[in-house]
Design a protein around this motif. Structure first.
Motif, PDB file in Angstrom:
ATOM      1  N   ASP A 139       0.795  -1.295   0.026  1.00  0.00           N
ATOM      2  CA  ASP A 139      -0.022   0.005   0.034  1.00  0.00           C
ATOM      3  C   ASP A 139       0.933   1.366   0.039  1.00  0.00           C
ATOM      4  OD1 ASP A 139      -2.281  -1.716   0.014  1.00  0.00           O
ATOM      5  OD2 ASP A 139      -2.794  -1.129   2.312  1.00  0.00           O
ATOM      6  N   GLU A 140       1.791   1.329   0.728  1.00  0.00           N
ATOM      7  CA  GLU A 140       2.704   2.475   0.994  1.00  0.00           C
ATOM      8  C   GLU A 140       3.435   2.579  -0.449  1.00  0.00           C
ATOM      9  OE1 GLU A 140       4.893   5.695   1.990  1.00  0.00           O
ATOM     10  OE2 GLU A 140       2.988   4.763   2.820  1.00  0.00           O
ATOM     11  N   GLU A 141       3.999   1.307  -1.174  1.00  0.00           N
ATOM     12  CA  GLU A 141       4.557   1.551  -2.452  1.00  0.00           C
ATOM     13  C   GLU A 141       3.631   2.174  -3.414  1.00  0.00           C
ATOM     14  OE1 GLU A 141       6.109  -2.210  -3.245  1.00  0.00           O
ATOM     15  OE2 GLU A 141       7.889  -2.124  -1.922  1.00  0.00           O
ATOM     16  N   LYS A 142       2.340   1.746  -3.490  1.00  0.00           N
ATOM     17  CA  LYS A 142       1.605   2.322  -4.134  1.00  0.00           C
ATOM     18  C   LYS A 142       1.163   3.679  -4.167  1.00  0.00           C
ATOM     19  CE  LYS A 142      -0.922  -2.074  -5.153  1.00  0.00           C
ATOM     20  NZ  LYS A 142      -2.076  -2.800  -4.570  1.00  0.00           N
ATOM     21  N   ARG A 143       1.253   4.073  -2.845  1.00  0.00           N
ATOM     22  CA  ARG A 143       0.902   5.621  -2.508  1.00  0.00           C
ATOM     23  C   ARG A 143       2.024   6.425  -2.911  1.00  0.00           C
ATOM     24  NH1 ARG A 143       1.599   9.335   1.058  1.00  0.00           N
ATOM     25  NH2 ARG A 143       3.276   8.553   2.396  1.00  0.00           N
ATOM     26  N   GLN A 144       3.326   5.922  -2.616  1.00  0.00           N
ATOM     27  CA  GLN A 144       4.623   6.656  -3.133  1.00  0.00           C
ATOM     28  C   GLN A 144       4.562   6.768  -4.803  1.00  0.00           C
ATOM     29  OE1 GLN A 144       6.586   8.194  -1.305  1.00  0.00           O
ATOM     30  NE2 GLN A 144       5.680   7.857   0.681  1.00  0.00           N
ATOM     31  N   SER A 145       4.362   5.863  -5.429  1.00  0.00           N
ATOM     32  CA  SER A 145       4.164   5.728  -6.847  1.00  0.00           C
ATOM     33  C   SER A 145       3.176   6.819  -7.298  1.00  0.00           C
ATOM     34  CB  SER A 145       3.845   4.240  -7.297  1.00  0.00           C
ATOM     35  OG  SER A 145       4.884   3.387  -7.183  1.00  0.00           O
ATOM     36  N   LYS A 146       2.181   6.930  -6.620  1.00  0.00           N
ATOM     37  CA  LYS A 146       0.962   7.929  -7.207  1.00  0.00           C
ATOM     38  C   LYS A 146       1.465   9.202  -6.934  1.00  0.00           C
ATOM     39  CE  LYS A 146      -3.018   5.343  -6.294  1.00  0.00           C
ATOM     40  NZ  LYS A 146      -4.317   5.083  -5.741  1.00  0.00           N
ATOM     41  N   ILE A 147       2.349   9.595  -5.771  1.00  0.00           N
ATOM     42  CA  ILE A 147       2.786  10.904  -5.425  1.00  0.00           C
ATOM     43  C   ILE A 147       3.952  11.091  -6.604  1.00  0.00           C
ATOM     44  CG2 ILE A 147       4.391  11.968  -3.797  1.00  0.00           C
ATOM     45  CD1 ILE A 147       2.522  10.297  -1.593  1.00  0.00           C
TER      46      ILE A 147
END
Length: 78
Positions: A60-68
């Motif tokens: 979830d954190e990796e996906k969030r960082q990718s979106k950012i």
């Protein structure tokens, strides 16, 4: 005072381990398992749940960082 469930304990331990190990999968998992075992004996199912929680939270954190990063890239191109 309300007693914490095993699920709540697993989530708290996982959150702390992930933050302390900067979202590194292997170190976070190792630390979470070590801390969870200090709470006593646990079934294989409990440990599987702990592993899944670590995996899910890091994903979830990796996906969030990718979106950012994608959003920042788009903003630079405009």
């Amino acid at each position: 005072m309300q007693r914490k469930s095993r699920s709540d304990i697993r989530c708290e331990i996982t959150d702390e381990a992930i933050k302390e190990e900067n979202y590194d999968w292997h170190f976070s998992l190792e630390l979470a398992i070590k801390r969870y075992k200090t709470w006593g004996e646990h079934s294989v199912s409990d440990l599987d749940d702990l592993i899944n929680i670590v995996r899910r939270k890091i994903d979830d954190e990796e996906k969030r960082q990718s979106k950012i990063k994608l959003e920042q890239y788009r903003n630079l191109r405009e």
